[in-house]
Scaffold this motif. Structure first.
Motif, short mmCIF file in Angstrom:
data_model
loop_
_atom_site.label_atom_id
_atom_site.label_comp_id
_atom_site.label_asym_id
_atom_site.label_seq_id
_atom_site.Cartn_x
_atom_site.Cartn_y
_atom_site.Cartn_z
N HIS A 35 68.96 -1.52 19.86
CA HIS A 35 69.05 -0.17 19.34
C HIS A 35 67.78 0.23 18.57
N SER A 37 70.36 -3.82 25.14
CA SER A 37 71.59 -3.17 24.65
C SER A 37 71.88 -1.94 25.51
N SER A 38 72.99 -1.29 25.17
CA SER A 38 73.37 -0.07 25.89
C SER A 38 72.29 1.00 25.74
N VAL A 39 71.66 1.07 24.58
CA VAL A 39 70.60 2.07 24.36
C VAL A 39 69.42 1.78 25.29
N LEU A 65 74.36 7.67 22.80
CA LEU A 65 73.33 6.62 22.64
C LEU A 65 71.92 7.16 22.41
N LEU A 105 79.84 1.14 31.38
CA LEU A 105 78.70 1.79 30.73
C LEU A 105 77.91 2.61 31.73
N VAL A 155 81.15 -2.02 26.70
CA VAL A 155 79.86 -2.50 26.19
C VAL A 155 79.55 -1.86 24.83
N VAL A 156 79.74 -0.56 24.74
CA VAL A 156 79.48 0.13 23.47
C VAL A 156 80.48 -0.32 22.41
N GLU A 172 79.25 -3.61 21.01
CA GLU A 172 78.04 -3.44 20.19
C GLU A 172 78.37 -2.84 18.83
#
Lengths: 123, 319
Positions: free
Chosen positions: A22, A56-58, B215, B242, B258-259, B262
């Motif tokens: 992130h 990561s997802s970001v 995001l 995701l 996934v989010v 996290e």
């Protein structure tokens, strides 16, 4: 996060190193912007992930946005040499179904551009 | 707070097992049992427990309704999806129709899958019961009344004989309700949705459904990490992968496993419960997502382990 890049005819190979999380995903995004807009890169960008320990997802979102932008130019984003943990993250997030993933940079160049592959092999 | 009980865990619309699906489960179970002799019911139970949840059970098909057992005499629910019908039946079976009860119902938003159960919530029809419906939407009451008006439903809202009260909750401000401190947070979803943080006696439960995480904004992420901070349980909308959530299903108002992992890892959460399952997902598909999510947690863990579960109709989580 370090990111090196090198152009091979009409493809750029960019190699980020470290974690794409992130906090560092913005650095990847910033590094990709000039490549996505470069008129000489008309086949695409190969991201060499051999040095990437985690994404990561970001970070994955950055790749998705870049791929979408390249598609408007009829070019591609490809990802190569995933470390095992990163490969699992791609699979769990289903990103292996929406991005082109290759075992190696050479395999990616083989698909994207013969001149680029030739230049890569000669380097 | 003592435990959380799930009465409805699906998103969008209710689904039901088909005869063909039940038949398939039985075939799988009987095929695996081939040659075995069961000497007792206990032996059969032990065998069933070893079959795997997609064969021995089902994630169910009611839409969102979650009960928080506070330990006090009053009931606490999140949302009025179709799962509120079996909840209401259970409450009446427990107390009888002549024993007035109080129900505190916290609404995430007013889309139909989260309100459709109210016309079938029997306690709402019984005089003497008290139903307090909480939410941060300005049109909460109007939405619930409208679904029970002609031509949408044959029984008008006015036929509900319980004492029904609507309570507006200001987002971000703690409110004292049923022995808990309750705080809401605005989430990204068409028409807005609100997450709830419930705190009581050192325990914290967060209910965050129908919430899309774009995001793109670190401040938005930080806001949710703060909202989830140190929770014992986060009930999280993990409706899509995701990849789907940020591409073909972007702006649909939902999130991913996934989010969820996290955010919960960043917030120091103890348990993540995947919720609001895609109605097209069968039991095997949800089980695969659960296995994937547990694996993701394992390979990305840097601190304490995060427990991961997937909600099913009838599931109970001790706090």
């Amino acid at each position: 996060m370090e990111i090196s890049s090198r152009q091979y005819v009409d493809v750029v190979v960019a190699a980020p190193v470290g974690r794409i999380d992130h906090y560092s995903a913005g650095q990847l995004e910033a590094a990709l912007i000039p490549l996505l807009e470069h008129s000489g890169i008309n086949k695409g960008v190969v991201l060499d992930f051999a040095g990437v320990e985690y994404i990561s997802s970001v970070g994955l979102r950055v790749l998705m946005v870049a791929a979408k932008q390249m598609r408007t130019r009829e070019a591609k984003i490809a990802v190569a040499s995933l470390q095992p943990v990163v490969a699992e993250i791609f699979a769990i997030s289903r990103f292996d179904r929406v991005l082109d993933v290759y075992p190696s940079v050479r395999n990616a160049l083989e698909k994207l551009s013969a001149p680029a592959l030739e230049a890569f092999n000669a380097a | 707070m003592k435990r959380v009980r799930f009465w409805g865990t699906r998103g969008s619309l209710p689904v039901a097992l088909t005869a063909a699906t039940v038949h398939r489960k039985l075939m799988t179970a009987l095929r695996a049992a081939s040659g075995r002799v069961f000497a007792s019911d206990a032996a059969i139970e032990a065998y069933i427990d070893g079959l795997g949840f997609p064969v021995s059970g089902t994630y169910g098909g009611h839409t969102s309704c979650v009960e928080i057992e506070t330990g006090g005499p009053e009931y606490v629910l999140c949302d009025l999806g179709s799962g509120v019908r079996p909840f209401g039946q259970a409450a009446i079976a427990r107390h009888g129709p002549g024993s007035p009860q109080t129900y505190h119902i916290f609404m995430s938003h007013v889309h139909w899958d989260h309100i459709m159960g109210l016309p079938f919530f029997t306690p709402a029809y019984i005089p003497g019961n008290r139903v307090r419906i909480y939410g941060s939407h300005s049109r909460l009451e109007a939405a619930l009344r409208r679904q029970q008006n002609e031509p949408s439903f044959p029984v008008d809202f006015s036929v509900l004989r319980a004492e029904i009260e609507f309570v507006h909750l200001k987002p971000g401000k703690p409110h004292a309700v049923a022995g808990m401190t309750v705080t809401t947070k605005l989430q990204q979803h068409t028409g807005d949705s609100y997450g709830y943080r419930f705190e009581s006696n050192g325990r914290t439960v967060v209910y965050s459904t129908d919430s899309e995480h774009k995001l793109a904004d670190p401040l938005e992420t930080d806001g949710f990490v703060k909202f989830f901070r140190n929770a014992d349980l986060v009930i999280f909308d993990a409706m899509y992968s995701l990849a789907d959530a940020i591409s073909i299903k972007a702006d649909w108002g939902h999130s991913s496993n996934v989010v969820g992992v996290e955010l919960c890892q960043m917030a120091g959460v103890r348990q993540l419960c995947l919720f609001h399952h895609e109605p097209a997902s069968d039991d095997e598909a949800i089980e695969r997502v659960l296995a994937d999510t547990r694996r993701l947690e394992e390979i990305t863990r840097t601190g304490e382990p995060l427990l991961v579960s997937a909600a099913y109709d009838g599931m109970e989580i001790e706090l």
